[in-house]
Each structure stands twice: as structure tokens, then as C-alpha cells.
Scaffold this active site. Structure first.
Site, PDB file in Angstrom:
ATOM      1  N   ASP A   1     -24.778 -19.257  37.750  1.00 41.94           N
ATOM      2  CA  ASP A   1     -25.146 -20.236  36.732  1.00 41.94           C
ATOM      3  C   ASP A   1     -24.343 -21.507  36.970  1.00 41.94           C
ATOM      4  O   ASP A   1     -23.104 -21.450  37.114  1.00 41.94           O
ATOM      5  CB  ASP A   1     -24.850 -19.693  35.334  1.00 41.94           C
TER       6      ASP A   1
ATOM      7  N   HIS B   1     -20.688 -17.431  38.365  1.00 42.31           N
ATOM      8  CA  HIS B   1     -20.769 -18.833  37.953  1.00 42.31           C
ATOM      9  C   HIS B   1     -20.184 -19.705  39.058  1.00 42.31           C
ATOM     10  O   HIS B   1     -19.193 -19.329  39.692  1.00 42.31           O
ATOM     11  CB  HIS B   1     -19.965 -19.072  36.662  1.00 42.31           C
TER      12      HIS B   1
END
Length: 288
Positions: A24, A169
Site C-alpha cells: 500500500d 507498505h
């Protein structure tokens, strides 16, 4: 009710040892190129869910991800809490991010990961209404906790299974340090890495595939249509002529049993016919 709950895909039923890793991207951009280099070293293609605001700030990184063969998918336009938005606002937000990504990569996203992992029925149905698939994860690397690299490694490799979707992430403190060992371990265990669009089952939700209560995507169980030529229509109406009733009453019990178990035969009909047999004590019962 629970049966009406709409779920995104958390993982996929797969017999092969294949999985997908995802990142992400919503805030920083310090390590994007480093992640591209690490993934390239192991020839792993990943899926990056990027926020529209991130695309505005770092279009060169979005293009670099695409040029390296990674999927660039949607993570909303502004990282809003989608469960607080109307269906129209959700669609507008998602399409705005799609427009930005497509402008850079030339490819319009087909997958989205709702911000914060938050969703409700309205979020999921709104996303699917525009032909996109919502994606979660079943393995969290916990890199957002800034844990030491060794703990990131353990959080992933101990929980991975065929069909897993792993959450990372970009801009997480220890992800570039932890990622090589994670990839090496899973490759040694025989896993193949594919982008999420290649991991999930193709087709239409509730037609070609379903999603169980855990979020696992499964092939739809197609049932064969009933054989109409063998179907019987039953009625509780009394026979108009006594002879017609006699024909049924002299039927052996085995035949009566086969009728009672046939789909569509009303239970009250069987009770009524049985009562007639008992009451009239027909000699035909000797055949039963």
C-alpha cells in the site's frame, strides 16, 4: 443478516503453492525504487495499491512500478474512510484515482483496497457496481508497526498458505531489510509469486466464483439443472373417479415410498393416501 454480508477477497482457494504480495502506497516515497530493485532481483511481480494523491506527488514512481512489470491498483483517491461515504461518493472517489493511474500507466485498475482496510456492504457493492474487485489480505507483515526485520519475517512465513495475499507498505521502516529473506524463504519452500490479478479467480461474483465467510475466494459450485423429463407434478386433489383412487391405493408400499421421497411431493398428500389405505383395509395391502 450475516448471510447478506458482502466481503472483499482476503485470499484464494489454490491447490498450487502460489501467492501474491502487495504494497500500500499512501504517504512517503523513500524506498519505492529500493523495493523495485529487491523484487527485480528475485524476479517477483507484486501489486501496488496507490492513493490518487500519491500519484499526484510521485508520478515518476508510479511509472517506474508499471515499467518494472508490477500491477498498479487503486487505494482510493484521498485515503478517505469509505464507510462514511455515500455510494455515489465512493464511486466518484474510486474513478478519480483510476483516472490518475491510467493517465500515467495507460492501464485502468481493476482492483482496489479500501483505505484502512475498512468496508461495509455499501462500500463493497459500490465497488463491484463499477466492475472492480475489492481486495484485502490474509497475511499481515506488521511492517506498519516498525518491528525489527526478523519479526516481519516471522509474521509472514509462519502464516502463508497457497492462495495467500500478503500485506506490506512502502515507506515502512524495516520492509526493505526484511523483504529479501522473506522472498528467499518462500521461494525455497516452493512458492511462486504472482500479481493479485493472476492469483484471483476470473469471472463474475456469485456466478463464476463465491467468497466464503472467511473471505476466501472459491470457484462457484455449479449445480446441474433438474431433469424436467423425469419430473412429476403432485397434487392433493382427490381423484374424481373411484377407480383412479383404487389404482393408487393398491400400489405397493415401496412405490408409495418412492413417491413420498420424490421432490415436490407434499407430505399431507401421503398422509391422506395412507389414511385411506388404513381406513378401507383393502385386500391390495397383501401385496405390500
Amino acid at each position: 443478516s450475516a448471510t447478506d454480508r458482502q466481503l472483499p477477497i482476503y485470499c484464494v482457494q489454490r491447490d498450487q503453492k502460489m501467492l501474491a504480495i502487495s504494497f500500500d502506497a499512501a504517504w512517503g516515497n523513500e524506498d519505492t525504487q529500493q523495493l523495485i530493485n529487491i523484487l527485480g532481483k528475485y524476479n517477483v511481480k507484486a501489486t501496488f495499491f496507490v492513493v490518487g494523491d500519491w500519484v499526484d506527488k510521485y508520478p515518476e514512481s508510479v511509472k517506474a512500478l508499471h515499467d518494472a512489470g508490477h500491477e498498479v491498483m487503486n487505494h482510493s483517491n484521498s485515503h478517505a474512510h469509505m464507510s462514511q461515504l455515500s455510494s455515489e461518493a465512493i464511486v466518484a472517489d474510486v474513478e478519480a484515482c483510476n483516472d490518475k493511474i491510467e493517465a500515467v500507466t495507460g492501464v485502468r485498475p481493476t482492483l482496489i483496497r479500501p483505505p484502512y482496510g475498512e468496508y461495509d456492504n455499501n462500500v463493497i457493492t459500490s465497488i463491484r457496481s463499477i466492475g472492480m474487485e475489492p481486495i484485502q489480505w490474509d497475511v499481515d507483515s506488521l511492517d506498519w508497526k516498525d518491528l525489527p526485520a526478523g519479526e516481519d519475517h516471522g509474521a509472514v512465513v509462519s502464516r502463508v498458505q497457497p492462495g495467500s495475499i500478503v500485506l506490506f507498505h512502502n515507506a515502512a521502516l524495516h520492509t526493505p531489510e526484511a523483504l529479501p529473506a522473506i522472498l528467499e524463504t518462500l521461494l525455497q519452500e516452493g512458492y511462486t509469486f504472482v500479481p493479485i490479478s493472476e492469483l484471483i479467480l476470473p469471472g463474475e461474483y456469485n456466478v463464476d466464483y463465491t467468497i466464503d465467510h472467511t473471505g476466501r475466494q472459491l470457484p462457484a459450485q455449479h449445480r446441474h439443472p433438474p431433469d424436467k423429463s423425469a419430473a412429476r407434478t403432485f397434487t392433493c386433489a382427490a381423484p374424481a373417479e373411484p377407480d383412479a383412487a383404487d389404482e393408487l391405493l393398491i400400489a405397493p408400499r415401496a412405490m408409495m415410498s418412492s413417491y413420498s421421497s420424490a421432490p415436490g411431493f407434499p407430505a399431507e398428500c401421503m398422509a391422506r393416501f395412507q389414511a385411506k389405505i388404513d381406513r378401507r383395509e383393502r385386500a391390495a395391502l397383501l401385496y405390500c
